[in-house]
Design a protein around this motif. Sequence first.
Motif, PDB file in Angstrom:
ATOM      1  N   GLY A   3      93.972  80.353  37.097  1.00 58.76           N
ATOM      2  CA  GLY A   3      94.642  81.433  36.403  1.00 58.76           C
ATOM      3  C   GLY A   3      93.734  82.630  36.198  1.00 58.76           C
ATOM      4  O   GLY A   3      92.579  82.643  36.639  1.00 58.76           O
ATOM      5  N   ARG A  43     100.245  91.841  43.808  1.00 58.37           N
ATOM      6  CA  ARG A  43     100.645  90.453  43.644  1.00 58.37           C
ATOM      7  C   ARG A  43      99.847  89.535  44.571  1.00 58.37           C
ATOM      8  O   ARG A  43      99.514  88.401  44.208  1.00 58.37           O
ATOM      9  CB  ARG A  43     102.142  90.326  43.941  1.00 58.37           C
ATOM     10  CG  ARG A  43     102.700  88.943  43.751  1.00 58.37           C
ATOM     11  CD  ARG A  43     102.751  88.501  42.318  1.00 58.37           C
ATOM     12  NE  ARG A  43     103.461  89.443  41.481  1.00 58.37           N
ATOM     13  CZ  ARG A  43     103.778  89.216  40.213  1.00 58.37           C
ATOM     14  NH1 ARG A  43     103.406  88.096  39.638  1.00 58.37           N
ATOM     15  NH2 ARG A  43     104.420  90.120  39.516  1.00 58.37           N
ATOM     16  N   ALA A  81      96.708  88.180  42.899  1.00 54.67           N
ATOM     17  CA  ALA A  81      96.945  87.099  41.943  1.00 54.67           C
ATOM     18  C   ALA A  81      97.196  85.786  42.681  1.00 54.67           C
ATOM     19  O   ALA A  81      96.731  84.723  42.254  1.00 54.67           O
ATOM     20  CB  ALA A  81      98.123  87.450  41.043  1.00 54.67           C
ATOM     21  N   MET A  82      97.909  85.849  43.791  1.00 53.41           N
ATOM     22  CA  MET A  82      98.166  84.645  44.577  1.00 53.41           C
ATOM     23  C   MET A  82      96.882  84.145  45.242  1.00 53.41           C
ATOM     24  O   MET A  82      96.623  82.937  45.302  1.00 53.41           O
ATOM     25  CB  MET A  82      99.246  84.933  45.629  1.00 53.41           C
ATOM     26  CG  MET A  82     100.600  85.283  45.034  1.00 53.41           C
ATOM     27  SD  MET A  82     101.838  85.690  46.285  1.00 53.41           S
ATOM     28  CE  MET A  82     102.147  84.064  46.978  1.00 53.41           C
ATOM     29  N   LEU A  91     107.669  86.054  45.435  1.00 55.52           N
ATOM     30  CA  LEU A  91     107.594  85.828  43.998  1.00 55.52           C
ATOM     31  C   LEU A  91     108.100  84.436  43.646  1.00 55.52           C
ATOM     32  O   LEU A  91     107.631  83.807  42.708  1.00 55.52           O
ATOM     33  CB  LEU A  91     108.406  86.891  43.248  1.00 55.52           C
ATOM     34  CG  LEU A  91     107.894  88.332  43.364  1.00 55.52           C
ATOM     35  CD1 LEU A  91     108.813  89.285  42.613  1.00 55.52           C
ATOM     36  CD2 LEU A  91     106.474  88.446  42.848  1.00 55.52           C
ATOM     37  N   HIS A 112      95.481  90.923  34.916  1.00 56.48           N
ATOM     38  CA  HIS A 112      96.179  89.957  35.776  1.00 56.48           C
ATOM     39  C   HIS A 112      97.280  89.222  35.016  1.00 56.48           C
ATOM     40  O   HIS A 112      98.350  88.946  35.571  1.00 56.48           O
ATOM     41  CB  HIS A 112      95.173  88.965  36.366  1.00 56.48           C
ATOM     42  CG  HIS A 112      94.704  89.365  37.735  1.00 56.48           C
ATOM     43  ND1 HIS A 112      94.799  88.542  38.829  1.00 56.48           N
ATOM     44  CD2 HIS A 112      94.160  90.521  38.188  1.00 56.48           C
ATOM     45  CE1 HIS A 112      94.316  89.161  39.893  1.00 56.48           C
ATOM     46  NE2 HIS A 112      93.917  90.367  39.522  1.00 56.48           N
ATOM     47  N   ARG A 113      97.033  88.917  33.745  1.00 53.41           N
ATOM     48  CA  ARG A 113      98.079  88.273  32.950  1.00 53.41           C
ATOM     49  C   ARG A 113      99.285  89.199  32.808  1.00 53.41           C
ATOM     50  O   ARG A 113     100.446  88.769  32.896  1.00 53.41           O
ATOM     51  CB  ARG A 113      97.541  87.903  31.568  1.00 53.41           C
ATOM     52  CG  ARG A 113      96.518  86.774  31.576  1.00 53.41           C
ATOM     53  CD  ARG A 113      96.170  86.307  30.158  1.00 53.41           C
ATOM     54  NE  ARG A 113      95.046  85.381  30.214  1.00 53.41           N
ATOM     55  CZ  ARG A 113      93.779  85.720  30.022  1.00 53.41           C
ATOM     56  NH1 ARG A 113      93.471  86.990  29.731  1.00 53.41           N
ATOM     57  NH2 ARG A 113      92.824  84.821  30.108  1.00 53.41           N
ATOM     58  N   GLU A 148     101.287  89.316  36.052  1.00 58.30           N
ATOM     59  CA  GLU A 148     102.070  88.112  36.314  1.00 58.30           C
ATOM     60  C   GLU A 148     103.212  87.918  35.327  1.00 58.30           C
ATOM     61  O   GLU A 148     104.099  87.096  35.554  1.00 58.30           O
ATOM     62  CB  GLU A 148     101.152  86.893  36.313  1.00 58.30           C
ATOM     63  CG  GLU A 148     100.186  86.902  37.488  1.00 58.30           C
ATOM     64  CD  GLU A 148      99.293  85.688  37.543  1.00 58.30           C
ATOM     65  OE1 GLU A 148      99.219  85.057  38.602  1.00 58.30           O
ATOM     66  OE2 GLU A 148      98.660  85.366  36.516  1.00 58.30           O
ATOM     67  N   ASN A 201     105.413  90.182  34.848  1.00 58.32           N
ATOM     68  CA  ASN A 201     106.540  90.851  35.525  1.00 58.32           C
ATOM     69  C   ASN A 201     107.270  91.865  34.647  1.00 58.32           C
ATOM     70  O   ASN A 201     108.442  92.138  34.875  1.00 58.32           O
ATOM     71  CB  ASN A 201     107.541  89.826  36.062  1.00 58.32           C
ATOM     72  CG  ASN A 201     106.938  88.917  37.100  1.00 58.32           C
ATOM     73  OD1 ASN A 201     106.158  89.354  37.939  1.00 58.32           O
ATOM     74  ND2 ASN A 201     107.287  87.638  37.052  1.00 58.32           N
TER      75      ASN A 201
END
Length: 328
Positions: free
Chosen positions: A12, A42, A45-46, A247, A310-311, A314, A316
Motif C-alpha cells: 500500500g 493510476r 499506484a498499481m 480500475l 497515493h491514498r 486511490e 477516487n
Amino acid sequence: MTKTVRFAAEGGPEVLELVDVELGEPGPGELRLRVEAIGLNRAEAMFRAGLYFERAGEFPAKLGYSASGIVEALGDGVTGFQAGDAVSTVAGFSMRNYGVYGEAAIVPASAVLRRPEGLDAAEAVALWGPFLTAYGALVDEGHVRPGDFVLITAASSSVGLAAIDVANHIGAIPIAATRTAAKKQRLLDAGAVHVIVTDDEDIAERTREITGDKGAQFVFDAVAGEGVRKLAAATAKGGTLVVYGALDTKETPFPLWFVPTMRLFNAFDLTLDPDRLARAEHFVRAGVRAGTFRPRVDRTFDLNAIAEAHRYLEANGQFGKVVVTVGG
C-alpha cells in the motif's frame, strides 16, 4: 544527494519512502531534470502494489512517469534541449528502469517535451499524459468524427476530462459517466453534453436514449471488468469499445453477442513511436493555443506527503490530476 521516493516491497501507500540517493549524471540519450511538479497516475499506484502489467525488477524500486521541471544536464547525443529549458516527461519508458518521483530525475530525452508557453509546472504535468492518451485513443487510433457520440467512463479523472475536451475540439458529442450525482454539474461545466449517473441510471439504456437508440459510436473505458457487458450494449452497431485502464482488476469478458469492435488502447504504442508522438504533440499544443484544452489540477501535495497523495488518488474522489509539488 537527492531526495527520491523509493519502495522496498510491494504494498500500500505506506511502502513509499523519501530517501537520499546519489543520482549521478545522465548517460547517452538521457537528460537530468530538476523536478518542480509530479503528476500521479493510476499506473504508479498499481506498480507500487504489484498489480501493473510489469513489476519492479529489484528493490528498492523507483516509480513515476510524469514530471515537469528544468533541464539541468544533457547526456551524450542529446540534441534539441539545453540546460534551463522548462520541460515535461511523458510515459515513454519502463518504471523498471526510470522514475520521476523525487527532487531530480534522469530520464530518456525521447520521453521529454517542452512545456507549453503560459503553463506553470503543475498545469504542464496535468496536460501531457491525459491529453496524449485521449488524443491517441479517440483521434490517432479511434478516428472519431464530428457528430459521433463518445461515451466516457471515469469521466472526472484527468484522462476522462481530457477526453471531454478532445471530443468537443473535434466536434464529437461527449457523454460523461460518473458513479454518483456529486460530480454531475462539474462534468457539465467541464463540457460534457450529457452526464449519466451510473448509481441511478442504467448506462446502456440511458446511452441509447441519448443517441436515439443507436448507441455511442465510441466508448472510452477506464474500468474494465464485468462492466464492459453494459458498455458493449451501449455501443452502436459498427462502433468501437476501447478499454484503456483497469480500475476493476477482475477478469474482463469479451461480450461476443453484442458484436462491437472491442480492443485495448496502450499509450506506449504512441509515446514510443517518434512520428506518432510528434503528431500528438502538435495536436495538444494546438488545443492549448486555442484555449480548448484545459489541464485540470484537482489537489496538490508536498513531496514529503507522497504516501498521503497515493491514498487520496486511490480514494477516487478527485476531479482532474493529483499533483505533487517539489521545492519552492
